[in-house]
Design an enzyme around this catalytic site. Structure first.
Site, PDB file in Angstrom:
ATOM      1  N   ASP A 137       7.359 -42.154  39.338  1.00  0.00           N
ATOM      2  CA  ASP A 137       6.129 -42.914  39.611  1.00  0.00           C
ATOM      3  C   ASP A 137       5.103 -42.028  40.308  1.00  0.00           C
ATOM      4  O   ASP A 137       3.918 -42.013  39.959  1.00  0.00           O
ATOM      5  CB  ASP A 137       6.425 -44.194  40.415  1.00  0.00           C
ATOM      6  CG  ASP A 137       7.318 -43.968  41.620  1.00  0.00           C
ATOM      7  OD1 ASP A 137       7.876 -42.861  41.779  1.00  0.00           O
ATOM      8  OD2 ASP A 137       7.457 -44.907  42.434  1.00  0.00           O
ATOM      9  N   TYR A 146      17.533 -43.200  25.466  1.00  0.00           N
ATOM     10  CA  TYR A 146      17.294 -43.308  24.027  1.00  0.00           C
ATOM     11  C   TYR A 146      18.607 -43.370  23.245  1.00  0.00           C
ATOM     12  O   TYR A 146      18.668 -43.944  22.164  1.00  0.00           O
ATOM     13  CB  TYR A 146      16.489 -42.107  23.520  1.00  0.00           C
ATOM     14  CG  TYR A 146      14.997 -42.255  23.621  1.00  0.00           C
ATOM     15  CD1 TYR A 146      14.391 -42.601  24.823  1.00  0.00           C
ATOM     16  CD2 TYR A 146      14.179 -42.029  22.520  1.00  0.00           C
ATOM     17  CE1 TYR A 146      13.014 -42.714  24.920  1.00  0.00           C
ATOM     18  CE2 TYR A 146      12.806 -42.136  22.611  1.00  0.00           C
ATOM     19  CZ  TYR A 146      12.233 -42.481  23.815  1.00  0.00           C
ATOM     20  OH  TYR A 146      10.872 -42.583  23.895  1.00  0.00           O
ATOM     21  N   ASP A 166       8.828 -38.875  27.684  1.00  0.00           N
ATOM     22  CA  ASP A 166       8.025 -39.553  26.667  1.00  0.00           C
ATOM     23  C   ASP A 166       6.719 -40.025  27.303  1.00  0.00           C
ATOM     24  O   ASP A 166       5.627 -39.805  26.771  1.00  0.00           O
ATOM     25  CB  ASP A 166       8.814 -40.747  26.102  1.00  0.00           C
ATOM     26  CG  ASP A 166       8.021 -41.528  25.072  1.00  0.00           C
ATOM     27  OD1 ASP A 166       7.395 -40.889  24.213  1.00  0.00           O
ATOM     28  OD2 ASP A 166       8.021 -42.777  25.143  1.00  0.00           O
ATOM     29  N   ASP A 185       2.682 -38.034  27.304  1.00  0.00           N
ATOM     30  CA  ASP A 185       1.476 -38.689  26.787  1.00  0.00           C
ATOM     31  C   ASP A 185       0.363 -38.640  27.825  1.00  0.00           C
ATOM     32  O   ASP A 185      -0.806 -38.395  27.497  1.00  0.00           O
ATOM     33  CB  ASP A 185       1.758 -40.157  26.418  1.00  0.00           C
ATOM     34  CG  ASP A 185       2.083 -40.326  24.935  1.00  0.00           C
ATOM     35  OD1 ASP A 185       2.464 -39.320  24.296  1.00  0.00           O
ATOM     36  OD2 ASP A 185       1.957 -41.456  24.417  1.00  0.00           O
TER      37      ASP A 185
HETATM   38  C1  IPM Z   1       7.341 -39.250  20.799  1.00  0.00           C
HETATM   39  C2  IPM Z   1       7.296 -40.633  20.209  1.00  0.00           C
HETATM   40  C3  IPM Z   1       8.718 -41.014  19.821  1.00  0.00           C
HETATM   41  C4  IPM Z   1       9.553 -41.058  21.073  1.00  0.00           C
HETATM   42  C5  IPM Z   1       8.830 -42.330  19.025  1.00  0.00           C
HETATM   43  C6  IPM Z   1       7.915 -42.349  17.829  1.00  0.00           C
HETATM   44  C7  IPM Z   1      10.250 -42.608  18.644  1.00  0.00           C
HETATM   45  O1  IPM Z   1       6.725 -41.522  21.094  1.00  0.00           O
HETATM   46  O2  IPM Z   1       7.763 -38.321  20.093  1.00  0.00           O
HETATM   47  O3  IPM Z   1       6.961 -39.107  21.952  1.00  0.00           O
HETATM   48  O4  IPM Z   1       9.561 -42.062  21.776  1.00  0.00           O
HETATM   49  O5  IPM Z   1      10.198 -40.047  21.364  1.00  0.00           O
HETATM   50 MG    MG Z   2       5.946 -40.636  22.831  1.00  0.00          MG
END
Ligand code: IPM
Ligand code: MG
Length: 363
Positions: free
Chosen positions: A226, A143, A250, A254
């Site tokens: 993976d 990032y 990230d 999720d």
């Molecule tokens: C998160 C989001 C952010 C990230 C984006 C919105 C920049 O996906 O907080 O996970 O990628 O960190």
């Molecule tokens: Mg995210």
């Protein structure tokens, strides 16, 4: 005189303002029962800040955050700002805040709530009892690594570049948070990398492995990213605490969040050095499609406020009281649209807040 906690509020975009207003009322209600008070300063971030000032993270916002004990953020972004140049996008404001406040450790819990288990897309027996904490590195890796950009090659072709880089000090400080978090939880830490391919991951793995000797009560394992993604959906109960880099975190956070089936319930904490303000925010986004219609689920925002009390303000008793109230609200069958199921009581964002506050006040 009672203790004062000074909080910067960043309601942001979409459903942000409505869920924030519930969280603030909950915080005020909890303060009345304890020996502390809140003072709140509201500041602009994301699309709301772009509309007002032309930039997603005005300097005044960063200053307000730095001068507070903790920051409570709701959500940012929306279709309206999606096509602006990158430096003006809401996401850039968020990344700037992470860097500007030195928030290198992101704690993202994924806990299955028994009341909502049928909302998961996985079978009950796979997800029942899942309780995972993803510790994601937040201010380094691909990032932020240099060089980055879109460059012209010698032949004039365009080439997009990002760099995944971690220095030893960056790895060590997040690994430490990983080990300490595991120590406070189930005592198991899984470090996720791509050491079979990436040099940056080999260094990561070497440092995490070396640190394990300082934490003899933590059982350390390693997975390639993976495989980790696969294991998360195959047998999520094997995980307790996961520590990983920015990009892998990230994605995996999720996936972990979705195991619970109720992303509208998940809080998160972003922490920097001890004594510096942390940022607490729901995992979900700004949901512009339902903004301003009193349909949003405020519970992740409320649970973020509880995380703020526990990790940012050292008020764990008050944090637990909020978490208990959220549990009771669910036990009583109150549901916003995103977590609604047959036989439950449908409520809007505001009513959910009212029920919560009544419980906190009566408890
Ligand atoms: C998160 C989001 C952010 C990230 C984006 C919105 C920049 O996906 O907080 O996970 O990628 O960190
Ligand atoms: Mg995210």
């Amino acid at each position: 005189m009672s203790k004062q906690h000074h909080i910067t509020l960043l309601p942001g975009d979409g459903i942000g303002p409505e869920i924030m207003s519930v969280a603030v009322e909950v915080l005020n209600a909890i303060a009345l029962k304890h020996d502390f008070k809140f003072t709140f300063t509201e500041a602009l971030i994301g699309g709301a800040a772009i509309d007002e000032t032309g930039e997603p993270l005005p300097e005044a916002t960063l200053t307000a955050c730095r001068n507070s004990d903790a920051v409570l953020l709701a959500a940012i972004g929306g279709y309206k700002w999606d096509n602006l140049p990158r430096h003006q996008r809401p996401e850039t404001g968020l990344l700037g805040m992470r860097a500007g406040l030195g928030l290198f450790a992101n704690l993202r819990p994924a806990t299955i709530l028994p009341q909502l288990i049928d909302a998961s897309s996985l079978k009950r027996e796979i997800v029942e009892g899942v309780d995972i904490m993803v510790v994601r590195e937040l201010t380094g890796g691909i990032y932020f690594g240099q060089p980055k950009g879109i460059f012209a090659t010698e032949t004039g072709e365009q080439r997009g570049v990002n760099t995944m880089a971690y220095s030893v000090s960056e790895i060590d400080r997040i690994a430490k948070v990983g080990f300490e978090t595991a120590q406070k939880r189930g005592g198991k830490l899984c470090s996720v990398d791509k050491a079979n391919v990436l040099d940056v991951s080999q260094l990561w793995r070497d440092r995490v492995t070396a640190m394990a000797k300082d934490y003899s009560n933590v059982e350390l394992s390693h997975l390639y990213v993976d495989n980790a993604a696969m294991q998360l959906v195959r047998a999520p109960k094997q995980f307790d605490t996961i520590v990983t880099g920015n990009l892998f975190g990230d994605i995996l956070s999720d996936a972990a969040a979705m195991l619970t089936g109720s992303i509208g319930m998940l809080p998160s904490a972003s922490l920097g050095e001890a004594g510096k303000p942390g940022v607490f925010e729901p995992v979900h986004g700004s949901a512009p499609d339902i903004a301003g219609q009193d349909k949003a689920n405020p519970l992740a925002q409320v649970l973020s406020a509880a995380m703020m009390l526990r990790y940012g303000l050292n008020e764990s008793k008050a944090a637990t009281e909020i978490e208990d109230a959220v549990n009771q609200v669910l036990d009583k069958g109150y549901r916003t649209g995103d977590i609604m199921s047959e036989g439950m009581k449908a409520v809007g964002c505001q009513e959910m807040g009212e029920v919560l506050i009544k419980l906190i006040t009566d408890n």
